[in-house]
Design a protein around this motif. Structure first.
Motif, PDB file in Angstrom:
ATOM      1  N   ARG A  93       0.616  -1.255  -0.164  1.00 39.24           N
ATOM      2  CA  ARG A  93       0.272  -0.115  -0.088  1.00 39.24           C
ATOM      3  C   ARG A  93       0.968   1.569   0.472  1.00 39.24           C
ATOM      4  O   ARG A  93       1.758   1.348   0.777  1.00 39.24           O
ATOM      5  N   TYR A  94       0.513   2.242  -0.611  1.00 42.00           N
ATOM      6  CA  TYR A  94       1.569   3.193  -1.004  1.00 42.00           C
ATOM      7  C   TYR A  94       0.096   4.535  -0.617  1.00 42.00           C
ATOM      8  O   TYR A  94      -0.498   4.630  -1.788  1.00 42.00           O
ATOM      9  N   SER A  95       0.292   5.154   0.265  1.00 40.26           N
ATOM     10  CA  SER A  95      -0.326   6.028   0.506  1.00 40.26           C
ATOM     11  C   SER A  95      -0.102   7.365   1.015  1.00 40.26           C
ATOM     12  O   SER A  95       1.330   7.673   1.570  1.00 40.26           O
ATOM     13  N   ALA A  96      -0.666   8.630   0.216  1.00 44.28           N
ATOM     14  CA  ALA A  96      -0.192   9.990   1.012  1.00 44.28           C
ATOM     15  C   ALA A  96      -1.363  10.038   2.426  1.00 44.28           C
ATOM     16  O   ALA A  96      -2.002   9.588   2.701  1.00 44.28           O
ATOM     17  N   TYR A  97      -0.558  10.436   3.008  1.00 42.08           N
ATOM     18  CA  TYR A  97      -1.427  11.092   4.597  1.00 42.08           C
ATOM     19  C   TYR A  97      -0.962  12.449   4.911  1.00 42.08           C
ATOM     20  O   TYR A  97      -0.530  13.541   5.087  1.00 42.08           O
ATOM     21  N   GLY A  98      -1.586  12.514   6.380  1.00 42.93           N
ATOM     22  CA  GLY A  98      -0.823  13.666   6.860  1.00 42.93           C
ATOM     23  C   GLY A  98      -1.302  13.918   8.363  1.00 42.93           C
ATOM     24  O   GLY A  98      -1.705  12.801   8.512  1.00 42.93           O
ATOM     25  N   LYS A  99      -0.749  14.396   8.684  1.00 38.75           N
ATOM     26  CA  LYS A  99      -0.216  14.591  10.321  1.00 38.75           C
ATOM     27  C   LYS A  99      -0.334  15.828  10.807  1.00 38.75           C
ATOM     28  O   LYS A  99      -0.474  17.376  10.492  1.00 38.75           O
ATOM     29  N   ALA A 100      -1.402  16.190  11.877  1.00 38.50           N
ATOM     30  CA  ALA A 100      -1.241  17.317  12.524  1.00 38.50           C
ATOM     31  C   ALA A 100      -1.139  17.419  14.445  1.00 38.50           C
ATOM     32  O   ALA A 100      -1.718  15.911  14.308  1.00 38.50           O
ATOM     33  N   GLY A 101      -1.027  17.873  15.591  1.00 38.53           N
ATOM     34  CA  GLY A 101      -0.255  17.813  16.119  1.00 38.53           C
ATOM     35  C   GLY A 101      -0.142  19.339  17.131  1.00 38.53           C
ATOM     36  O   GLY A 101       0.083  19.928  16.131  1.00 38.53           O
ATOM     37  N   THR A 102      -0.012  18.862  18.714  1.00 38.11           N
ATOM     38  CA  THR A 102       0.531  20.241  19.135  1.00 38.11           C
ATOM     39  C   THR A 102       1.682  18.975  19.980  1.00 38.11           C
ATOM     40  O   THR A 102       1.238  18.718  20.946  1.00 38.11           O
ATOM     41  N   GLN A 103       2.878  19.881  20.007  1.00 37.76           N
ATOM     42  CA  GLN A 103       4.064  19.455  20.902  1.00 37.76           C
ATOM     43  C   GLN A 103       4.837  20.546  21.100  1.00 37.76           C
ATOM     44  O   GLN A 103       4.695  21.504  20.771  1.00 37.76           O
ATOM     45  N   ASN A 104       5.561  20.682  22.319  1.00 41.57           N
ATOM     46  CA  ASN A 104       5.289  21.720  23.552  1.00 41.57           C
ATOM     47  C   ASN A 104       4.694  23.611  23.448  1.00 41.57           C
ATOM     48  O   ASN A 104       5.896  23.989  22.908  1.00 41.57           O
ATOM     49  N   GLY A 105       3.193  22.774  22.830  1.00 46.35           N
ATOM     50  CA  GLY A 105       2.341  24.718  23.130  1.00 46.35           C
ATOM     51  C   GLY A 105       2.413  24.488  21.874  1.00 46.35           C
ATOM     52  O   GLY A 105       1.636  25.618  21.056  1.00 46.35           O
ATOM     53  N   LYS A 106       3.396  24.113  21.212  1.00 44.42           N
ATOM     54  CA  LYS A 106       2.981  24.911  19.791  1.00 44.42           C
ATOM     55  C   LYS A 106       2.318  23.779  17.969  1.00 44.42           C
ATOM     56  O   LYS A 106       2.362  22.816  18.414  1.00 44.42           O
ATOM     57  N   ASP A 107       2.008  24.496  17.530  1.00 43.03           N
ATOM     58  CA  ASP A 107       0.754  23.459  16.958  1.00 43.03           C
ATOM     59  C   ASP A 107       1.574  23.164  15.400  1.00 43.03           C
ATOM     60  O   ASP A 107       2.788  23.931  14.839  1.00 43.03           O
TER      61      ASP A 107
END
Length: 148
Positions: A93-107
């Motif tokens: 499986r060859y996938s394009a993906y997105g990710k998002a988060g908050t680390q050390n108070g920064k998005d």
């Protein structure tokens, strides 16, 4: 490609993204990742000059430490598109993906490509290896994955 096999692979990919994703105040279900992989499965972060090659436990440990310390308070990863090829007892499986988060108070937010290998076992399909790289200047998602 059988429809049942494709559905199983879709479910495994979705379960992986669910296992690494969590909202503020929640606990990520990282331990669920073990059941998605064969015992000798590998996860390979190849976003720099030297790949980080991990077993499932080695993949989970630093992420769990970030959550436990309060440094990582939110994370979501999702599949943007995919192409899956199945031949007998193996699949890719060859996938394009997105990710998002908050680390050390920064998005933060990013996109990349994941290449996942699967094998069919007596217990059903399992991931055997997953490797990924992220977009950066001079390296954008392939057009064929953006059209999917």
């Amino acid at each position: 490609m059988t429809i049942d096999s494709k559905h199983e692979l879709d479910a495994l990919a979705a379960a992986f993204f669910e296992a690494v994703s969590f909202e503020p105040g929640a606990t990520p279900p990282y331990q669920n990742i073990h059941g998605l992989f064969i015992a000798a499965g590998l996860l390979i972060k190849n976003t720099a000059s030297t790949p980080e090659i991990s077993t499932v436990a080695e993949f989970i440990a630093p992420r769990q430490a970030l959550v436990d310390s309060g440094a990582l308070t939110r994370f979501k990863e999702w599949e943007l598109s995919e192409t899956t090829h199945i031949f007998g007892n193996i699949a890719h499986r060859y996938s394009a993906y997105g990710k998002a988060g908050t680390q050390n108070g920064k998005d933060f937010e990013a996109r990349g490509v994941i290449s996942t290998q699967f094998i069919k076992t007596p217990e059903g399909w399992k991931m055997s290896a997953m490797a990924w790289d992220d977009e950066r200047p001079g390296q954008a998602l392939p057009a064929e994955l953006l059209r999917a």
